[in-house]
Design an enzyme around this catalytic site. Sequence first.
Site, PDB file in Angstrom:
ATOM      1  N   ILE A 154       2.564  19.942  -3.021  1.00  0.00           N
ATOM      2  CA  ILE A 154       2.917  21.287  -2.731  1.00  0.00           C
ATOM      3  C   ILE A 154       3.377  21.814  -4.114  1.00  0.00           C
ATOM      4  CG2 ILE A 154       4.553  23.104  -1.641  1.00  0.00           C
ATOM      5  CD1 ILE A 154       4.707  21.099   0.808  1.00  0.00           C
ATOM      6  N   ALA A 167      -2.306  21.172   0.618  1.00  0.00           N
ATOM      7  CA  ALA A 167      -0.889  20.443   0.221  1.00  0.00           C
ATOM      8  C   ALA A 167      -0.412  20.096   1.200  1.00  0.00           C
ATOM      9  CB  ALA A 167      -0.064  21.793  -0.606  1.00  0.00           C
ATOM     10  N   CYS A 168       0.644  19.006   0.712  1.00  0.00           N
ATOM     11  CA  CYS A 168       1.405  17.916   1.686  1.00  0.00           C
ATOM     12  C   CYS A 168       2.513  17.699   0.887  1.00  0.00           C
ATOM     13  CB  CYS A 168       0.514  17.096   2.349  1.00  0.00           C
ATOM     14  SG  CYS A 168       0.256  15.601   1.358  1.00  0.00           S
ATOM     15  N   ASP A 169       3.228  16.856   1.546  1.00  0.00           N
ATOM     16  CA  ASP A 169       4.494  16.405   1.080  1.00  0.00           C
ATOM     17  C   ASP A 169       4.196  15.595  -0.458  1.00  0.00           C
ATOM     18  OD1 ASP A 169       7.091  15.994   0.817  1.00  0.00           O
ATOM     19  OD2 ASP A 169       6.978  14.133   1.951  1.00  0.00           O
ATOM     20  N   SER A 223      -2.863  15.849   3.104  1.00  0.00           N
ATOM     21  CA  SER A 223      -3.573  16.974   2.309  1.00  0.00           C
ATOM     22  C   SER A 223      -4.985  16.394   1.860  1.00  0.00           C
ATOM     23  CB  SER A 223      -2.900  17.439   1.070  1.00  0.00           C
ATOM     24  OG  SER A 223      -2.592  16.455   0.227  1.00  0.00           O
TER      25      SER A 223
END
Length: 479
Positions: free
Chosen positions: A428, A394-396, A402
């Site tokens: 996320i 997960a990332c922004d 991600s």
Amino acid sequence: MENVVNVTQVKTPSPRARIQAFGGFLTNMVLPNIGAFIAWGILTALFIPSGWIPNKELEAIVGPAITYLLPLLLASTGGRMVAGQRGAVMGAIGAIGLIVGSDIPMFLGAMIIGPLGGWVIKKFDKSIENKVPAGFEMIVNNFSIGILGFLLMILSYFFIGPVIESANNLVTSAIKALVSTGFLPLLSLINEPAKVLFLNNVIDQGIYYPLGMQETLEAGKSIYFTVASNPGPGLGLLLAFSFFGKKAAKRTAPGAIIIHFFGGIHELYFPYVLMKPLTLIGMILGGMSGITVFKIFDAGLVAGPSPGSIFSYLALTPKGNFLGIILGVLVAAGVSFIVTSIILKLDKKAVEDDDEVFTTSIEKSKLMKSEGKQISRESDEILTVNNISKISFACDAGAGSSALGATTFRKRLQKENITEIEVKHYRIEDVPADSDIIVVHKDLLERARLSHKNKTIITIDNYINDPNLAKLMNELKEE
């Protein structure tokens, strides 16, 4: 079997985590609609009077597209993020009141009214849950949106729109004053630190993109699209680590250059800055230099470059601006490279310090492994890797670092003939509930905890070659 991987736990989200979450929310309103923004940018670059192939008939699309199409898309997406399709409809209804009641493109307004409309209908639906007589569901659903949407549209036209327009004019005037005084490069003092703290989306999507689109409508281009997205400073930093870094940092920097500069995933250089905070000086001076060159050559882009790749920059550069754009990127890279190189060369503890960041997590994992089985979630958490079937990176925004991390890790699993574990990437807030493990950058941990309080989260410094990922891989192989 007691194979374990170290995972960290955070109880109370910090203000930075909340700001990151807000920036992520803005990003996820903009990101699904980037194609429309790029389409508008191409239309502008080609057909306005100063474009490549001026065409009065096709130029007529430019104004309505930026006035109606793009804000309505943003508002609809924002409403959908809060309350699904009903939220999307409410957001669009509220946005049309803003659009008609103002004299400027309502990007900021759309990013406010869209989620607000979704929130209103979500609260209403919750208040009448299980209270609607059988057979009346459709009429209640339709008329609730019709009546509430009507009220929101009128409220937007008379009150919300004028307030947002005044605020927009105030911000625009302040930044234009900064431009007229020649101090626009000072924005790098804010941009570069914000980027490495994963707050770049708050600045880009919340401020620079709306201002850039507004200026592009008038001038056919905007420098605002370049002030935070320039890939030059990051390129210079990574080049410096490639030549003068030590051990792990030096080995990984060349690969990061390719992904950062050509792939546009700027998150790849953040760990290098965090590893040696003094290198932020090089990033700031590089950013300032790039903005200065853009300003000298009166260069700009026709839309926001997403991702921030050199290919995106060149694709969105209007006629007559290529020299200024290319020089701005190269000068920024050169200044960042020189300053960062000096910092690295003067750092006498470089060998130890560079590897410390990469080895600390490994040592902590070994310590936790010796302590035994899973412990309470009141402190550090231990993950047992038995029966893992789904790993989520997960990332922004769920489309940059991600995606890179998930693809790399999936390929490594395939090389080990491990095919029963699903590895995917998400923003996320969208990580599925059935995920066994969530992998995030360590600076996004607090934000991840906001949305996934009861999930096991592994934190990393590097999405490609991180000790915690290597540890997880080894445990999965043994299992």
